[in-house]
Design a protein around this motif. Structure first.
Motif, short mmCIF file in Angstrom:
data_model
loop_
_atom_site.label_atom_id
_atom_site.label_comp_id
_atom_site.label_asym_id
_atom_site.label_seq_id
_atom_site.Cartn_x
_atom_site.Cartn_y
_atom_site.Cartn_z
N ALA A 59 13.01 33.82 3.42
CA ALA A 59 15.00 33.71 3.10
C ALA A 59 15.65 34.88 3.72
O ALA A 59 17.03 34.73 4.08
CB ALA A 59 15.07 33.05 1.30
N GLY A 60 15.05 36.30 3.61
CA GLY A 60 15.78 37.08 4.11
C GLY A 60 15.77 37.68 5.06
O GLY A 60 16.45 38.38 6.03
N GLY A 61 15.57 36.37 6.20
CA GLY A 61 15.32 35.95 7.41
C GLY A 61 14.10 37.34 8.96
O GLY A 61 14.73 37.10 9.47
N VAL A 62 13.43 37.43 7.93
CA VAL A 62 12.61 37.94 8.44
C VAL A 62 11.35 37.26 9.59
O VAL A 62 11.09 36.47 8.96
CB VAL A 62 11.21 38.65 7.77
N LYS A 63 11.90 37.13 11.00
CA LYS A 63 10.64 37.10 11.78
C LYS A 63 11.17 37.52 12.93
O LYS A 63 9.74 37.12 14.24
CB LYS A 63 11.39 35.84 12.31
N THR A 64 10.52 38.90 13.14
CA THR A 64 10.62 40.13 14.49
C THR A 64 10.20 40.70 14.04
O THR A 64 9.07 41.03 13.00
CB THR A 64 11.93 40.08 15.24
N LEU A 88 3.51 39.10 11.46
CA LEU A 88 3.99 38.43 11.93
C LEU A 88 2.99 38.01 12.89
O LEU A 88 1.66 38.69 13.75
CB LEU A 88 5.30 38.73 12.63
N VAL A 89 2.28 36.45 12.77
CA VAL A 89 1.16 36.61 13.75
C VAL A 89 1.44 35.46 14.80
O VAL A 89 2.14 35.05 14.92
CB VAL A 89 -0.15 36.27 13.54
N ASP A 90 0.87 35.13 16.31
CA ASP A 90 1.01 33.77 16.83
C ASP A 90 -0.48 32.68 16.28
O ASP A 90 -1.36 33.01 15.10
CB ASP A 90 0.79 34.25 18.11
N ALA A 91 -0.33 31.55 17.50
CA ALA A 91 -1.08 30.64 16.72
C ALA A 91 -2.10 30.61 15.92
O ALA A 91 -3.65 30.00 15.99
CB ALA A 91 -0.45 29.19 17.35
N GLN A 92 -2.51 31.48 17.32
CA GLN A 92 -4.50 32.15 17.60
C GLN A 92 -4.93 33.39 16.12
O GLN A 92 -5.40 33.25 16.02
CB GLN A 92 -5.47 32.81 18.74
N GLY A 93 -3.54 33.82 15.64
CA GLY A 93 -3.55 34.54 14.62
C GLY A 93 -4.03 36.09 14.45
O GLY A 93 -4.09 37.15 14.44
N ALA A 94 -3.92 35.89 16.59
CA ALA A 94 -3.56 37.43 16.82
C ALA A 94 -2.19 37.97 15.98
O ALA A 94 -1.10 37.55 16.13
CB ALA A 94 -3.16 37.72 18.42
N VAL A 95 -2.99 39.02 15.70
CA VAL A 95 -1.21 40.27 14.74
C VAL A 95 -0.47 40.69 15.99
O VAL A 95 -0.52 41.81 16.48
CB VAL A 95 -2.03 41.11 13.89
N LEU A 96 1.02 40.77 15.70
CA LEU A 96 1.58 40.93 16.88
C LEU A 96 2.78 42.25 16.01
O LEU A 96 2.74 43.37 16.49
CB LEU A 96 3.26 39.92 16.92
N CYS A 97 2.69 42.47 14.88
CA CYS A 97 3.04 43.37 14.46
C CYS A 97 2.71 42.98 12.74
O CYS A 97 2.39 42.42 12.02
CB CYS A 97 4.80 43.69 14.24
#
Ligand SMILES: Nc1nc2c(ncn2[C@@H]2O[C@H](COP(=O)(O)O[C@H]3[C@@H](O)[C@H](n4cnc5c(=O)[nH]c(N)nc54)O[C@@H]3COP(=O)(O)O)[C@@H](O)[C@H]2O)c(=O)[nH]1
Length: 529
Positions: A59-64, A88-97
């Protein structure tokens, strides 16, 4: 003839044995069902909080992985108890941050399962160098997924860890069986087996109790011990106190205050919310300094407890309260007088002797006295506590568990201690109508108290909606600011006189009316506030 007699005796013995087993199995099944529900509700509460934190981030717009979003992730972890990681992860579960800036990839253990009524899913994953198992709640944000991790270990509660012979508990988390208590022997047809599942989360609980375990548990109480964080809190308290105290040693200061009679009782009324009558009160101590300053108990009770002065303090408080309310209480034998006791009071029978000595020869009957033991501080020896409670009850004194639902005593306390009353903590009352798990806990406690024939008092009731909810869910006794705060002696005695003169004060709240109840007490309240 002899043979027939032996056969008869054998049959009777067999009948008694079989009958006892039937009762044990019935009781065991009822307790297991409640315990399963209790574990499920606690698990749901943790998941509910985690899901709410995730929904708030969305709801707070966190997505990056921008700084502001990382900050929001960090705040969520700090503010939400069971969360280990927000990432934040991708579809394979790799952590982006993640909230701590980095993070090892999530390795899926199970497929994503839906959380009913939300767009969230849940699965079991492994993460970190040690490949710890954790529950992962996930929601799509753009092309990636925002996730929160709840370590599997947080689902191990103390009542689960408490020793009980022949008890096996299995918690299914998103399709992964987590054995909370392994059951050594295979299940046979006499054993009790119950299972219950969540309507919202892919979580279920299964409990097995062997007939041998039920027999053994019925024969003897269970040793139970735990360490607490009391030491740390006391250390912090002592440090804080040492910066503000006028004298050098805070313990000496406290002892001198007790001896000088500076510990005074305040009385918070307890109401029957079905009839509107005054039932009695909970005595809450205040430190009234010679200069008139009134110090709240949270500033000195921890020190009293760790220094051992709590025994002296409680004794003095009981005497002062006795002298103050004796005349009014003597003529109203149904009024109850509740005192807070500390876990150490239940290590031996000193409190039994104290209560008998203070109230034994007084106009206040022992049956009017109630002792409240908090669930927040662990009882070091459950066997001894049970003996002390039984000795108090033999005098006619009532015993209550205070702050139920907040500590780690859980069902274990209710099942083992044989108390007369449970007091539902304000935390659950505050959440009435807002959080499903809180309502479920209240309903479970009411159901449990009905089965065990013990009374329930709701604490910290502040609104008429809460009164309505409690009454319609079978809670008939309550205290809280909606009726009155803790009052000084004179005000409480005035209230007793007035309430008991108007003994049949009608309940003004029916249906959804917003009329205060009972009218007298809230009218007086205006003058106390
Ligand atoms: N061992 C002892 N412990 C004691 C004794 N006297 C008090 N205490 C413990 O100190 C804690 C704080 O007590 P207090 O500041 O008195 O707060 C109590 C109530 O005043 C407050 N309360 C009650 N109703 C409401 C409400 O509707 N709203 C609201 N915001 N606060 C409310 O809650 C406290 C009741 O505590 P509890 O015992 O859990 O019923 C507290 O932990 C006391 O136990 C003592 O003599 N011995």
């Amino acid at each position: 003839m002899l043979f027939a007699a032996l056969c008869c005796a054998g049959l009777i013995a067999f009948g008694i044995e079989a009958g006892t087993d039937v009762i044990l199995r019935e009781r065991g099944a009822a307790q297991a069902a409640l315990q399963a529900k209790d574990i499920l509700v606690r698990a749901e509460a943790r998941l509910h909080r985690s899901a709410a934190a995730l929904a708030d981030l969305v709801a707070g717009g966190v997505k990056t992985c921008r700084q502001g979003d990382i900050e929001a992730m960090r705040r969520a972890v700090y503010a939400t108890t069971p969360l280990k990681e927000v990432a934040l992860v991708d579809a394979q579960g790799a952590v982006l941050c993640s909230h701590h800036g980095f993070g090892s990839d999530h390795r899926g253990m199970t497929a994503e399962q839906a959380i009913a009524g939300t767009s969230l899913t849940m699965s079991m994953v492994r993460f970190g160098d040690g490949q710890e198992p954790a529950l992962r709640l996930r929601v799509a944000v753009g092309q990636h997924y925002l996730t929160v991790l709840v370590p599997a270990e947080v689902f191990e509660t103390d009542d689960v860890a408490a020793p009980a012979q022949g008890l096996g508990i299995r918690l299914m988390l998103a399709g992964v069986p987590t054995v909370l208590r392994p059951l050594g022997e295979p299940v046979d047809s006499d054993d009790v087996q119950v299972a219950t599942g969540s309507g919202q989360f892919p979580v279920s609980v299964e409990i097995v109790r062997t007939i041998e375990g039920l027999r053994a548990n019925a024969a003897g109480p269970i040793l139970y011990s735990r360490a607490g964080g009391l030491f740390i809190s006391t250390l912090i308290f002592a440090l804080a106190l040492s910066t503000t105290r006028r004298r050098q040693d805070p313990v000496d200061d406290l002892r001198a205050a007790i001896d000088a009679g500076e510990m005074v009782p305040y009385y918070q009324p307890v109401m029957d919310i079905s009839s509107g009558r005054l039932i009695g009160c909970e005595v809450l101590v205040r430190w009234r300094r010679p200069d008139g300053e009134v110090v709240p108990p949270s500033s000195f009770i921890p020190l009293a407890e760790t220094s051992g002065l709590i025994f002296e303090l409680t004794n003095r408080l009981m005497r002062t309260a006795r002298d103050e309310v004796a005349a009014v209480y003597a003529t109203r034998p149904s009024l109850k007088l509740g005192f807070n006791a500390h876990a150490d009071h239940f290590l031996n029978d000193r409190i039994v002797a104290d209560v008998e000595q203070v109230f034994g020869g007084s106009p206040i009957r022992l049956s009017q006295i109630m002792l409240e033991v908090t669930e927040r501080a662990p009882l070091a020896d459950l066997n001894e506590a049970r003996r002390t409670i039984a000795a108090l009850q033999a005098l006619g004194v009532k015993v209550a568990i205070d702050d139920v639902g907040t500590g780690h005593g859980g069902l274990n306390y209710l099942l083992k201690l044989g108390v007369d009353t449970i007091k539902i903590d304000k935390m659950f009352i505050d959440a009435i109508g807002t959080e499903r798990y809180s309502n479920a806990i209240i309903e479970t406690l009411v159901e449990l108290s009905r089965t065990m024939k013990i009374d329930v008092i709701a604490e910290g009731v502040e609104t008429f909606d809460q009164v309505e909810y409690l009454r319609s869910h079978g809670v008939h006794m309550a205290q809280g600011h909606v009726f009155a705060p803790a009052l000084p002696g004179g005000a409480f005695l005035d209230l007793c006189e007035a309430m008991c003169r108007d003994a049949a004060v009608p309940v003004a709240t029916h249906g959804h009316s917003r009329e205060p109840m009972p009218r007298y007490i809230s009218a007086r309240n205006r003058q106390f506030s």
